[in-house]
Design a protein around this motif. Sequence first.
Motif, PDB file in Angstrom:
ATOM      1  N   PHE A   1       0.859  -1.196   0.000  1.00 17.75           N
ATOM      2  CA  PHE A   1       0.000   0.000   0.000  1.00 17.75           C
ATOM      3  C   PHE A   1       0.892   1.242   0.000  1.00 17.75           C
ATOM      4  N   CYS A   2       0.408   2.310  -0.602  1.00 16.31           N
ATOM      5  CA  CYS A   2       1.122   3.590  -0.585  1.00 16.31           C
ATOM      6  C   CYS A   2       0.116   4.715  -0.390  1.00 16.31           C
ATOM      7  N   PRO A   3       0.586   5.869   0.108  1.00 16.34           N
ATOM      8  CA  PRO A   3      -0.355   6.964   0.351  1.00 16.34           C
ATOM      9  C   PRO A   3      -0.956   7.533  -0.939  1.00 16.34           C
ATOM     10  N   SER A   4      -0.263   7.404  -2.040  1.00 12.69           N
ATOM     11  CA  SER A   4      -0.803   7.756  -3.364  1.00 12.69           C
ATOM     12  C   SER A   4       0.063   6.998  -4.349  1.00 12.69           C
ATOM     13  N   ARG A   5      -0.381   6.919  -5.583  1.00 14.40           N
ATOM     14  CA  ARG A   5       0.386   6.125  -6.536  1.00 14.40           C
ATOM     15  C   ARG A   5       1.272   7.039  -7.383  1.00 14.40           C
ATOM     16  N   CYS A   6       2.571   6.724  -7.407  1.00 18.02           N
ATOM     17  CA  CYS A   6       3.487   7.510  -8.235  1.00 18.02           C
ATOM     18  C   CYS A   6       3.237   7.141  -9.702  1.00 18.02           C
ATOM     19  N   SER A   7       3.304   8.129 -10.566  1.00 15.83           N
ATOM     20  CA  SER A   7       2.896   7.894 -11.959  1.00 15.83           C
ATOM     21  C   SER A   7       3.756   6.852 -12.665  1.00 15.83           C
ATOM     22  N   TYR A   8       5.001   6.669 -12.236  1.00 17.48           N
ATOM     23  CA  TYR A   8       5.909   5.760 -12.933  1.00 17.48           C
ATOM     24  C   TYR A   8       5.888   4.351 -12.329  1.00 17.48           C
ATOM     25  N   CYS A   9       5.106   4.132 -11.267  1.00 19.96           N
ATOM     26  CA  CYS A   9       5.233   2.895 -10.490  1.00 19.96           C
ATOM     27  C   CYS A   9       4.774   1.670 -11.263  1.00 19.96           C
ATOM     28  N   SER A  10       5.569   0.617 -11.179  1.00 14.92           N
ATOM     29  CA  SER A  10       5.182  -0.635 -11.841  1.00 14.92           C
ATOM     30  C   SER A  10       4.961  -1.751 -10.818  1.00 14.92           C
ATOM     31  N   PHE A  11       4.989  -1.395  -9.515  1.00 11.38           N
ATOM     32  CA  PHE A  11       4.756  -2.418  -8.499  1.00 11.38           C
ATOM     33  C   PHE A  11       3.258  -2.657  -8.324  1.00 11.38           C
ATOM     34  N   ILE A  12       2.939  -3.657  -7.497  1.00  9.87           N
ATOM     35  CA  ILE A  12       1.522  -3.985  -7.316  1.00  9.87           C
ATOM     36  C   ILE A  12       0.882  -3.086  -6.269  1.00  9.87           C
ATOM     37  N   SER A  13       1.624  -2.116  -5.759  1.00  9.56           N
ATOM     38  CA  SER A  13       1.157  -1.337  -4.618  1.00  9.56           C
ATOM     39  C   SER A  13      -0.183  -0.628  -4.876  1.00  9.56           C
ATOM     40  N   GLN A  14      -1.017  -0.601  -3.840  1.00  6.70           N
ATOM     41  CA  GLN A  14      -2.344  -0.003  -3.951  1.00  6.70           C
ATOM     42  C   GLN A  14      -2.349   1.375  -3.289  1.00  6.70           C
TER      43      GLN A  14
ATOM     44  N   GLY B   1       7.778  -2.670   0.504  1.00  5.64           N
ATOM     45  CA  GLY B   1       6.439  -2.449  -0.043  1.00  5.64           C
ATOM     46  C   GLY B   1       6.454  -2.145  -1.517  1.00  5.64           C
ATOM     47  N   GLY B   2       5.591  -1.210  -1.921  1.00  5.51           N
ATOM     48  CA  GLY B   2       4.773  -0.312  -1.124  1.00  5.51           C
ATOM     49  C   GLY B   2       5.538   0.517  -0.090  1.00  5.51           C
ATOM     50  N   THR B   3       4.777   0.929   0.893  1.00  9.69           N
ATOM     51  CA  THR B   3       5.298   1.802   1.947  1.00  9.69           C
ATOM     52  C   THR B   3       4.826   1.268   3.292  1.00  9.69           C
ATOM     53  N   PRO B   4       5.640   0.483   3.994  1.00 11.13           N
ATOM     54  CA  PRO B   4       5.195  -0.104   5.262  1.00 11.13           C
ATOM     55  C   PRO B   4       4.720   0.915   6.293  1.00 11.13           C
TER      56      PRO B   4
ATOM     57  N   GLY C   1      10.187   4.559   3.211  1.00 12.09           N
ATOM     58  CA  GLY C   1       9.787   5.070   1.901  1.00 12.09           C
ATOM     59  C   GLY C   1       9.448   6.534   1.888  1.00 12.09           C
ATOM     60  N   ARG C   2       8.172   6.833   1.972  1.00 18.86           N
ATOM     61  CA  ARG C   2       7.746   8.224   1.734  1.00 18.86           C
ATOM     62  C   ARG C   2       7.593   9.005   3.021  1.00 18.86           C
ATOM     63  N   PRO C   3       8.125  10.216   3.062  1.00 20.08           N
ATOM     64  CA  PRO C   3       8.113  10.986   4.313  1.00 20.08           C
ATOM     65  C   PRO C   3       6.721  11.366   4.777  1.00 20.08           C
TER      66      PRO C   3
ATOM     67  N   GLY D   1       2.919  12.831  -8.504  1.00 22.79           N
ATOM     68  CA  GLY D   1       1.804  12.443  -7.640  1.00 22.79           C
ATOM     69  C   GLY D   1       2.253  12.076  -6.243  1.00 22.79           C
ATOM     70  N   ARG D   2       3.453  12.505  -5.857  1.00 22.30           N
ATOM     71  CA  ARG D   2       3.906  12.229  -4.484  1.00 22.30           C
ATOM     72  C   ARG D   2       3.482  13.399  -3.604  1.00 22.30           C
ATOM     73  N   LEU D   3       2.981  13.074  -2.420  1.00 22.56           N
ATOM     74  CA  LEU D   3       2.332  14.086  -1.594  1.00 22.56           C
ATOM     75  C   LEU D   3       3.306  14.695  -0.581  1.00 22.56           C
TER      76      LEU D   3
HETATM   77  S1  SF4 Z   1       6.107   4.859  -3.242  1.00 19.71           S
HETATM   78 FE1  SF4 Z   1       7.125   3.254  -4.464  1.00 19.71          FE
HETATM   79  S2  SF4 Z   1       5.720   1.497  -4.396  1.00 19.71           S
HETATM   80 FE2  SF4 Z   1       4.562   3.309  -3.742  1.00 19.71          FE
HETATM   81  S3  SF4 Z   1       3.518   4.057  -5.579  1.00 19.71           S
HETATM   82 FE3  SF4 Z   1       5.457   5.182  -5.376  1.00 19.71          FE
HETATM   83  S4  SF4 Z   1       6.957   3.996  -6.568  1.00 19.71           S
HETATM   84 FE4  SF4 Z   1       5.180   2.672  -6.233  1.00 19.71          FE
END
Ligand code: SF4
Length: 473
Positions: free
Chosen positions: A159-172, A210-213, A245-247, A282-284
């Motif tokens: 899971f992530c707080p938002s989806r980065c436009s370039y992401c190819s992982f399965i993260s939601q 992850g994602g972002t634990p 991951g994301r701050p 799209g990173r917050l």
């Molecule tokens: S933080 Fe990483 S895993 Fe999450 S959406 Fe962005 S690139 Fe994908």
Amino acid sequence: MLKVILKGHESFYGISDILRMFSGTVSEDRDQGFVSAEDAPDITLVNTLEKDGRSFTEVQGTGKRYAFDGPALEPGREVKRSLYIALSAITGMKLPWGCFSGIRPTLVASEEDSAEELTKKYLVREDKAALGFETSREEMRLLELVPHDDLNIYVGVPFCPSRCSYCSFISQDISHHMGRLGEYETALENEIKAIAPYIDRRISTLYMGGGTPTVFSDEQFARLLDCMYENIMIGPGCEVTIEAGRPDTITEYKLDAMRSHGIGRICINPQTMRNETLAKLGRLHTSEDIVRVYEQARERGFEVINMDLIAGLPHETGDDFVESVSKLIKLDPGNITVHTLYKKRRAALSKETVLDREETRGDIDAAVSEGYRLLYEAGYHPYYLYRQKDTGHGLENTGFAKEGTGCLYNVAMMSDARDILSFGAGGMSKRCFEQEGSTSKHRVERCPTVKDVLTYIRGSIEAAERKRAFFGL
Ligand code: SF4
């Protein structure tokens, strides 16, 4: 359509890989014995493996023949090399890693006595040969620190707080799955509790990724850590890494929770230090948020902080990437990992032109080299390296570390030579068996966990049972 007919061998996979490096989409016709690229000029190549183990590639109907002038490689590599030589001559493009198409060039490098051999035999560019050779030695050294009989654990949070436009992982994106986070955490705890009591091996490394634990609430995150430490035998020598991951998900509460368990390694990943790009992706969060959280982690005594950057992000130039590298070096984290990501602006073998080097080269290759130069200058050295098949121009991802700070889990996981037990949706558990007569090649058995989060939530106990059977626990 460009067609490569296979003659005297059936290395479809390797031939497809090489063609894909020049042309993008490739399809195989195993019945007819060829691989092809649609958006490419009408050329037919015949890739032959002769009985004496030598390969050549011929342009059908012209008598033009391409072959390596020197000793043969083993057949699978030999046919790839002769196709690479032909496509390189036709397009005028030399790729940084030559005829290496695999994701682990350091594995091949570990078989060689010098970087020069990589250039000579596999046509790897000299700077990449030096990088591959140096990194392979460091990977081997670090892998020795992870005993073969030990287990390595991965805990996945897709899971992530938002989806980065370039992401190819399965993260939601949690904005669509907020209600599922708590259920996922419970499912993960259930899976851990269903396996952990049966683990009868020492645990060398544990990595939560992850994602972002840190996407969980403070309470959920602390509960998950408590569950891990209460159930899994995490001894004092075990390397534990949390990919924060994301701050925008990292709070002082979570940092304190990690430190109270003695966790010393954390990843805070900016990807870029340029605010304009972060917003467009799209990173917050901003680069100032990165610095603030990094300082908070430093104040709490995390021993190693890793920071990831990506070269070739959409909306960025090579100079932007180099500037981000410089900014991270000033922060002085223990590890900096450089990923490369960019789409080919046009495949080398397009219908319009086959000699279009300038248009496809871009400046990312040069920027990555400059970033590496700055990292070496600041005392970082490469300790693990891998490639992704869809990276434009076949560049690599490289983890750099200050002396004594390389992440053992990363090396163990990429090596395919150490067992990995994965918890969570989308995880891949692996058992790696030593092969007689080879220290570097292992036979690997895999046990995947379903990627779909809802299916995992409903079936994490069944997933645990399958893994217990897989590991014989
Ligand atoms: S933080 Fe990483 S895993 Fe999450 S959406 Fe962005 S690139 Fe994908």
